[in-house]
Design an enzyme around this catalytic site. Structure first.
Site, PDB file in Angstrom:
ATOM      1  N   MET A  11       0.979  -1.392   0.062  1.00 57.20           N
ATOM      2  CA  MET A  11       0.070   0.027   0.051  1.00 57.20           C
ATOM      3  C   MET A  11       0.715   1.237  -0.027  1.00 57.20           C
ATOM      4  O   MET A  11       0.492   2.308  -0.693  1.00 57.20           O
ATOM      5  CB  MET A  11      -1.032   0.111   1.292  1.00 57.20           C
ATOM      6  CG  MET A  11      -1.876  -1.257   1.174  1.00 57.20           C
ATOM      7  SD  MET A  11      -3.419  -1.063   2.277  1.00 57.20           S
ATOM      8  CE  MET A  11      -4.250   0.359   1.521  1.00 57.20           C
ATOM      9  N   ASP A  12       1.978   1.436   0.600  1.00 55.11           N
ATOM     10  CA  ASP A  12       2.622   2.625   0.869  1.00 55.11           C
ATOM     11  C   ASP A  12       3.993   2.534  -0.060  1.00 55.11           C
ATOM     12  O   ASP A  12       5.081   3.256   0.057  1.00 55.11           O
ATOM     13  CB  ASP A  12       3.081   2.596   2.376  1.00 55.11           C
ATOM     14  CG  ASP A  12       1.955   3.175   3.284  1.00 55.11           C
ATOM     15  OD1 ASP A  12       0.985   3.811   2.691  1.00 55.11           O
ATOM     16  OD2 ASP A  12       2.066   2.892   4.162  1.00 55.11           O
ATOM     17  N   GLY A  14       4.391   3.632  -3.173  1.00 58.65           N
ATOM     18  CA  GLY A  14       4.679   4.858  -4.005  1.00 58.65           C
ATOM     19  C   GLY A  14       4.042   4.379  -5.245  1.00 58.65           C
ATOM     20  O   GLY A  14       4.446   5.156  -6.310  1.00 58.65           O
ATOM     21  N   LYS A  15       3.081   3.507  -5.503  1.00 59.62           N
ATOM     22  CA  LYS A  15       2.427   3.305  -6.805  1.00 59.62           C
ATOM     23  C   LYS A  15       1.979   4.557  -7.469  1.00 59.62           C
ATOM     24  O   LYS A  15       2.222   4.712  -8.651  1.00 59.62           O
ATOM     25  CB  LYS A  15       1.495   1.997  -6.785  1.00 59.62           C
ATOM     26  CG  LYS A  15       1.884   0.985  -6.390  1.00 59.62           C
ATOM     27  CD  LYS A  15       0.842  -0.103  -6.284  1.00 59.62           C
ATOM     28  CE  LYS A  15      -0.250  -0.010  -5.423  1.00 59.62           C
ATOM     29  NZ  LYS A  15       0.150   0.377  -3.911  1.00 59.62           N
ATOM     30  N   GLU A  87      -4.746   1.585  -9.151  1.00 59.92           N
ATOM     31  CA  GLU A  87      -5.843   0.866  -8.414  1.00 59.92           C
ATOM     32  C   GLU A  87      -6.190  -0.472  -9.207  1.00 59.92           C
ATOM     33  O   GLU A  87      -7.612  -0.726  -9.203  1.00 59.92           O
ATOM     34  CB  GLU A  87      -6.845   1.704  -7.664  1.00 59.92           C
ATOM     35  CG  GLU A  87      -6.593   3.102  -7.173  1.00 59.92           C
ATOM     36  CD  GLU A  87      -5.884   2.691  -5.712  1.00 59.92           C
ATOM     37  OE1 GLU A  87      -5.685   1.623  -5.303  1.00 59.92           O
ATOM     38  OE2 GLU A  87      -5.513   3.799  -5.311  1.00 59.92           O
ATOM     39  N   ALA A  88      -5.454  -0.959  -9.931  1.00 61.99           N
ATOM     40  CA  ALA A  88      -5.937  -2.191 -11.047  1.00 61.99           C
ATOM     41  C   ALA A  88      -6.133  -3.265 -10.225  1.00 61.99           C
ATOM     42  O   ALA A  88      -6.812  -4.066 -10.803  1.00 61.99           O
ATOM     43  CB  ALA A  88      -4.675  -2.290 -11.761  1.00 61.99           C
ATOM     44  N   GLN A  89      -6.010  -3.225  -8.785  1.00 64.76           N
ATOM     45  CA  GLN A  89      -6.396  -4.688  -8.038  1.00 64.76           C
ATOM     46  C   GLN A  89      -7.765  -4.514  -8.124  1.00 64.76           C
ATOM     47  O   GLN A  89      -8.395  -5.777  -8.060  1.00 64.76           O
ATOM     48  CB  GLN A  89      -5.700  -4.577  -6.722  1.00 64.76           C
ATOM     49  CG  GLN A  89      -6.246  -3.528  -5.664  1.00 64.76           C
ATOM     50  CD  GLN A  89      -5.743  -2.090  -5.790  1.00 64.76           C
ATOM     51  OE1 GLN A  89      -4.857  -2.059  -6.499  1.00 64.76           O
ATOM     52  NE2 GLN A  89      -5.867  -1.247  -4.947  1.00 64.76           N
TER      53      GLN A  89
END
Ligand SMILES: [Zn+2]
EC number: 2.7.1.21
Length: 214
Positions: A11-12, A14-15, A87-89
């Protein structure tokens, strides 16, 4: 050759920051792109990064058909050289297949950014399909750290401060059904032991000796 690239991380990691940077780099080369996201914290049709950058994006929902959306753009004479998909998940496996088809048949580069696994350590369906179909997978090595200092590789969900390993795969936002839902990145060891920073602190002896629950 166009490519489907999956940038994955916790989550953190940096995507979203990298998603914005990727868009900037390609735009600076005169390429035309579209930005998509789903359920970004900043709200509908926004792509935001934890560093405070934020841009307009197209919101993906269950009915989004990438093949149709990009086909419509092209019919209107708009060039589409690449897609940035954050947010491709949260995308469906079918939507990921549409993205792969755009790469293969329309020579559009697709840069997808997402979390691989959920708080139960299970793959998100969209991420699983990306792992299966991507030409290339880049695991983001931005050093997000567990409270113990080890590299954080897993996402934990807490409800009212307590780590949970069951529940709906997707709960976005800070408050769901009256409970305070939050996320924290942990190393695998502490994910398996359900040892969040808070839990570790509670276990710490009253004296000032070094915390050692590793
Ligand atoms: Zn740890």
């Amino acid at each position: 050759m166009a490519e489907l690239v999956f940038f994955s991380g916790t989550m953190d990691s940096g995507k979203s920051t990298l998603a914005l940077q990727t868009d900037h780099n390609h735009r600076a080369r005169g390429r035309q792109g579209l930005i998509f996201t789903r359920d970004d914290r900043a709200g509908v049709a926004r792509l935001s990064s934890r560093l405070g950058l934020e841009v307009q994006a197209r919101e993906v929902d269950d009915d989004t058909d990438f093949w149709e959306v990009i086909g419509a753009e092209r019919r209107q004479g708009h060039l589409v050289d690449y897609l940035v998909c954050d947010e491709a998940q949260f995308y469906s496996p079918e939507q990921v297949e549409q993205l792969a088809r755009l790469v293969d048949e329309n020579e559009i580069d697709v840069f997808a950014f997402g979390i691989t696994a959920d708080f139960r350590t299970r793959l998100f369906p969209g991420s699983a399909r990306l792992v299966e179909l991507a030409d290339r997978i880049e695991v983001l090595q931005v050093q997000s750290l567990c409270w113990c200092g080890a590299r954080a590789t897993h996402n934990a969900r807490t409800v009212d401060g307590v780590m949970v390993v069951e529940g709906d795969q997707v709960v976005v936002g800070d408050v769901a059904a009256g409970a305070d839902v939050a996320y924290e990145v942990l190393c695998r060891r502490h994910h398996m032991r359900r040892m969040t920073a808070d839990a570790a602190r509670r276990l710490a002896p009253a004296s000032d000796t070094m915390l050692d629950v590793r």
